[in-house]
Design an enzyme around this catalytic site. Sequence first.
Site, PDB file in Angstrom:
ATOM      1  N   SER A  69      58.974  84.787 -18.279  1.00  0.00           N
ATOM      2  CA  SER A  69      58.069  84.785 -17.128  1.00  0.00           C
ATOM      3  C   SER A  69      58.807  85.177 -15.860  1.00  0.00           C
ATOM      4  O   SER A  69      59.445  84.330 -15.237  1.00  0.00           O
ATOM      5  CB  SER A  69      57.507  83.374 -16.951  1.00  0.00           C
ATOM      6  OG  SER A  69      58.556  82.419 -17.024  1.00  0.00           O
ATOM      7  N   SER A  71      61.383  82.721  -5.414  1.00  0.00           N
ATOM      8  CA  SER A  71      60.423  83.566  -6.118  1.00  0.00           C
ATOM      9  C   SER A  71      59.630  82.789  -7.172  1.00  0.00           C
ATOM     10  O   SER A  71      58.398  82.866  -7.236  1.00  0.00           O
ATOM     11  CB  SER A  71      61.117  84.782  -6.732  1.00  0.00           C
ATOM     12  OG  SER A  71      62.262  84.395  -7.448  1.00  0.00           O
ATOM     13  N   LYS A 104      70.001  82.067 -22.414  1.00  0.00           N
ATOM     14  CA  LYS A 104      69.648  83.499 -22.531  1.00  0.00           C
ATOM     15  C   LYS A 104      70.119  84.295 -21.323  1.00  0.00           C
ATOM     16  O   LYS A 104      70.311  85.516 -21.404  1.00  0.00           O
ATOM     17  CB  LYS A 104      68.146  83.692 -22.797  1.00  0.00           C
ATOM     18  CG  LYS A 104      67.195  83.033 -21.788  1.00  0.00           C
ATOM     19  CD  LYS A 104      66.998  83.788 -20.510  1.00  0.00           C
ATOM     20  CE  LYS A 104      66.174  83.027 -19.520  1.00  0.00           C
ATOM     21  NZ  LYS A 104      66.152  83.602 -18.176  1.00  0.00           N
ATOM     22  N   VAL A 140      69.174  83.694  -6.934  1.00  0.00           N
ATOM     23  CA  VAL A 140      70.150  83.057  -7.813  1.00  0.00           C
ATOM     24  C   VAL A 140      70.321  83.835  -9.133  1.00  0.00           C
ATOM     25  O   VAL A 140      69.348  84.280  -9.734  1.00  0.00           O
ATOM     26  CB  VAL A 140      69.768  81.584  -8.065  1.00  0.00           C
ATOM     27  CG1 VAL A 140      68.457  81.453  -8.814  1.00  0.00           C
ATOM     28  CG2 VAL A 140      70.876  80.850  -8.806  1.00  0.00           C
ATOM     29  N   GLU A 160      71.679  82.707 -12.376  1.00  0.00           N
ATOM     30  CA  GLU A 160      72.137  81.455 -13.000  1.00  0.00           C
ATOM     31  C   GLU A 160      73.207  81.689 -14.077  1.00  0.00           C
ATOM     32  O   GLU A 160      74.114  80.883 -14.265  1.00  0.00           O
ATOM     33  CB  GLU A 160      70.955  80.698 -13.622  1.00  0.00           C
ATOM     34  CG  GLU A 160      69.951  80.147 -12.617  1.00  0.00           C
ATOM     35  CD  GLU A 160      70.344  78.771 -12.047  1.00  0.00           C
ATOM     36  OE1 GLU A 160      71.526  78.396 -12.140  1.00  0.00           O
ATOM     37  OE2 GLU A 160      69.441  78.116 -11.498  1.00  0.00           O
ATOM     38  N   GLY A 217      60.396  79.725 -20.998  1.00  0.00           N
ATOM     39  CA  GLY A 217      59.698  80.869 -21.587  1.00  0.00           C
ATOM     40  C   GLY A 217      59.703  82.104 -20.710  1.00  0.00           C
ATOM     41  O   GLY A 217      60.103  82.063 -19.545  1.00  0.00           O
ATOM     42  N   ALA A 253      58.760  85.992 -12.011  1.00  0.00           N
ATOM     43  CA  ALA A 253      57.882  85.664 -10.887  1.00  0.00           C
ATOM     44  C   ALA A 253      57.114  86.891 -10.397  1.00  0.00           C
ATOM     45  O   ALA A 253      55.913  86.814 -10.119  1.00  0.00           O
ATOM     46  CB  ALA A 253      58.736  85.093  -9.755  1.00  0.00           C
TER      47      ALA A 253
HETATM   48  N1  LIG Z   1      62.587  84.099 -10.482  1.00  0.00           N
HETATM   49  C1  LIG Z   1      62.055  84.004 -11.687  1.00  0.00           C
HETATM   50  O1  LIG Z   1      61.289  84.881 -12.135  1.00  0.00           O
HETATM   51  C2  LIG Z   1      62.359  82.819 -12.531  1.00  0.00           C
HETATM   52  C3  LIG Z   1      63.308  81.882 -12.149  1.00  0.00           C
HETATM   53  N2  LIG Z   1      63.553  80.807 -12.946  1.00  0.00           N
HETATM   54  C4  LIG Z   1      64.503  79.778 -12.560  1.00  0.00           C
HETATM   55  O2  LIG Z   1      63.992  79.077 -11.434  1.00  0.00           O
HETATM   56  C5  LIG Z   1      65.080  78.580 -10.636  1.00  0.00           C
HETATM   57  C6  LIG Z   1      64.851  79.036  -9.207  1.00  0.00           C
HETATM   58  O3  LIG Z   1      64.961  80.445  -9.257  1.00  0.00           O
HETATM   59  P1  LIG Z   1      64.314  81.443  -8.216  1.00  0.00           P
HETATM   60  O4  LIG Z   1      63.022  80.959  -7.688  1.00  0.00           O
HETATM   61  O5  LIG Z   1      64.385  82.765  -8.880  1.00  0.00           O
HETATM   62  O6  LIG Z   1      65.413  81.366  -7.073  1.00  0.00           O
HETATM   63  P2  LIG Z   1      65.447  82.113  -5.693  1.00  0.00           P
HETATM   64  O7  LIG Z   1      66.857  82.461  -5.441  1.00  0.00           O
HETATM   65  O8  LIG Z   1      64.390  83.148  -5.661  1.00  0.00           O
HETATM   66  O9  LIG Z   1      64.986  80.968  -4.672  1.00  0.00           O
HETATM   67  C7  LIG Z   1      65.624  79.742  -4.590  1.00  0.00           C
HETATM   68  C8  LIG Z   1      64.900  78.896  -3.555  1.00  0.00           C
HETATM   69  O10 LIG Z   1      65.488  77.590  -3.537  1.00  0.00           O
HETATM   70  C9  LIG Z   1      65.863  77.311  -2.183  1.00  0.00           C
HETATM   71  N3  LIG Z   1      66.990  76.410  -2.135  1.00  0.00           N
HETATM   72  C10 LIG Z   1      68.289  76.669  -2.447  1.00  0.00           C
HETATM   73  N4  LIG Z   1      69.010  75.558  -2.249  1.00  0.00           N
HETATM   74  C11 LIG Z   1      68.174  74.607  -1.788  1.00  0.00           C
HETATM   75  C12 LIG Z   1      68.327  73.253  -1.394  1.00  0.00           C
HETATM   76  N5  LIG Z   1      69.513  72.640  -1.453  1.00  0.00           N
HETATM   77  N6  LIG Z   1      67.243  72.583  -0.953  1.00  0.00           N
HETATM   78  C13 LIG Z   1      66.052  73.180  -0.911  1.00  0.00           C
HETATM   79  N7  LIG Z   1      65.815  74.448  -1.274  1.00  0.00           N
HETATM   80  C14 LIG Z   1      66.887  75.148  -1.713  1.00  0.00           C
HETATM   81  C15 LIG Z   1      66.185  78.666  -1.596  1.00  0.00           C
HETATM   82  O11 LIG Z   1      66.179  78.589  -0.201  1.00  0.00           O
HETATM   83  P3  LIG Z   1      66.989  79.661   0.702  1.00  0.00           P
HETATM   84  O12 LIG Z   1      66.023  80.774   0.963  1.00  0.00           O
HETATM   85  O13 LIG Z   1      67.341  78.890   1.914  1.00  0.00           O
HETATM   86  O14 LIG Z   1      68.197  80.103  -0.087  1.00  0.00           O
HETATM   87  C16 LIG Z   1      65.017  79.482  -2.158  1.00  0.00           C
HETATM   88  O15 LIG Z   1      63.839  79.224  -1.443  1.00  0.00           O
HETATM   89  C17 LIG Z   1      66.355  79.141 -11.267  1.00  0.00           C
HETATM   90  O16 LIG Z   1      66.952  78.167 -12.060  1.00  0.00           O
HETATM   91  C18 LIG Z   1      65.863  80.309 -12.133  1.00  0.00           C
HETATM   92  O17 LIG Z   1      66.678  80.535 -13.262  1.00  0.00           O
HETATM   93  C19 LIG Z   1      62.886  80.611 -14.123  1.00  0.00           C
HETATM   94  C20 LIG Z   1      61.960  81.511 -14.542  1.00  0.00           C
HETATM   95  C21 LIG Z   1      61.600  82.688 -13.781  1.00  0.00           C
HETATM   96  O1  LIG Z   2      64.018  83.197 -16.699  1.00  0.00           O
HETATM   97  C1  LIG Z   2      63.570  84.219 -16.274  1.00  0.00           C
HETATM   98  C2  LIG Z   2      62.484  84.946 -16.944  1.00  0.00           C
HETATM   99  O2  LIG Z   2      61.888  84.181 -17.944  1.00  0.00           O
HETATM  100  C3  LIG Z   2      64.140  84.791 -15.040  1.00  0.00           C
HETATM  101  O3  LIG Z   2      65.325  85.413 -15.353  1.00  0.00           O
HETATM  102  P1  LIG Z   2      66.218  86.007 -14.172  1.00  0.00           P
HETATM  103  O4  LIG Z   2      66.722  84.803 -13.391  1.00  0.00           O
HETATM  104  O5  LIG Z   2      67.291  86.757 -14.843  1.00  0.00           O
HETATM  105  O6  LIG Z   2      65.331  86.862 -13.330  1.00  0.00           O
END
Ligand SMILES: NC(=O)C1=CN([C@@H]2O[C@H](COP(=O)(O)OP(=O)(O)OC[C@H]3O[C@@H](n4cnc5c(N)ncnc54)[C@H](OP(=O)(O)O)[C@@H]3O)[C@@H](O)[C@H]2O)C=CC1
Ligand SMILES: O=C(CO)COP(=O)(O)O
EC number: 1.1.1.94
Length: 336
Positions: free
Chosen positions: A142, A11, A195, A283, A285, A140, A144
């Site tokens: 945000s 995401s 957080k 995920v 986290e 910060g 997705a």
């Molecule tokens: N979502 C949000 O709004 C926000 C997220 N974050 C941070 O961003 C990070 C990612 O989160 P988010 O996007 O939400 O996670 P998601 O669970 O939405 O997506 C994770 C992605 O990473 C892929 N992935 C997992 N393992 C691997 C690997 N070994 N190699 C390649 N790709 C891989 C997954 O693939 P697959 O589909 O195969 O599992 C999926 O496409 C986290 O640390 C989160 O805390 C920070 C701010 C905002």
């Molecule tokens: O870091 C985030 C917003 O800033 C995303 O938090 P969540 O992983 O709990 O959705």
Amino acid sequence: MTKIAVLGAGSWGTALANTMAKNGQQVMIWSHKADQAAEINERHQNDRYLPGAKLEDNLQATDQMAAAVSGADIVLFVVPTKAIRQVAKQLAAILLANKQSVILAHAAKGLEQKTHLRISQMLVEEIPADCYSGLAVISGPSHAEDVVKGDLTAISIGSNDVRAAEALQGALANAHFRPYTNHDLIGSELGGALKNIIAIGSGMLIGKGYGANAQAALLTRGLVEIREVGQALGAQPETFLGLAGIGDLIVTGMSPNSRNYRAGVALASGKPLAQVEEEMGMVIEGVNTIKAVVDFEKEYDLDLPITRTLYQVIYEGKTIDQGINDLMTRPLKAED
Ligand SMILES: NC(=O)C1=CN([C@@H]2O[C@H](COP(=O)(O)OP(=O)(O)OC[C@H]3O[C@@H](n4cnc5c(N)ncnc54)[C@H](OP(=O)(O)O)[C@@H]3O)[C@@H](O)[C@H]2O)C=CC1
Ligand SMILES: O=C(CO)COP(=O)(O)O
């Protein structure tokens, strides 16, 4: 125009890549799944992670990391913390083979399970120094889901390297998305990671029927614990009063779009953690980060009652009601 490779098509990776593509940057997002890359290229959507969102036509995707990285000025990691080291090893091999140097950045919010390292520390361990010039973290408040809809968002970019931070700032900024730079890489990473723990607790309170007083108390006292840990690990305390600190704590601790908050609500309904993780499909986290932070409490001789209690609830069978009672009936003290 800046060329950016985004590693990870979940995401947040998709939302950040889409923002930069919308700004006219040349963006290629790497997914480790060919069908997902094809979906982004052909249907301009990522239905598994951002259902209903229409992505920019110029956002390109590939399942070949080398193709995404070739010629890139910036490489941005947006995979979950547990995947960072493996993806960094893959990137290092490509950069070495290409004799390429890039600006490295990441937007993940966690700590490595085994080592308790921050993400940038893992990147430094895995990627040879002559393969990058500058390292920055996007942190910060945000979500997705809100960013991809164009909701107004301000984020922070922490880096010791002004050129790296400003390159990323320029690529991301538009009238709906406002990045600020700061010089505290450590604090920006820790604010984002820590957080999530407090957000799980906030979800638990709401799940248990408590209201805004309870939430405000938890978030405020939670911020004190975040600052304690941050200072012990070398962060600047004022960072936690900014977007990477209180800003992210507010949105993650209050928004139903937060995975960590939603996990707290689900745990309060009595679901076991494994089921909560399975049903989330993305995920969470904080359930991993909390393990590192309870170790930090001992290692640095800190007092983290909220974090400790949440750990007991999540992993040691304490009920949420007991945990709340324990916290509320601790010996009275001054607010420090
Ligand atoms: N979502 C949000 O709004 C926000 C997220 N974050 C941070 O961003 C990070 C990612 O989160 P988010 O996007 O939400 O996670 P998601 O669970 O939405 O997506 C994770 C992605 O990473 C892929 N992935 C997992 N393992 C691997 C690997 N070994 N190699 C390649 N790709 C891989 C997954 O693939 P697959 O589909 O195969 O599992 C999926 O496409 C986290 O640390 C989160 O805390 C920070 C701010 C905002
Ligand atoms: O870091 C985030 C917003 O800033 C995303 O938090 P969540 O992983 O709990 O959705």
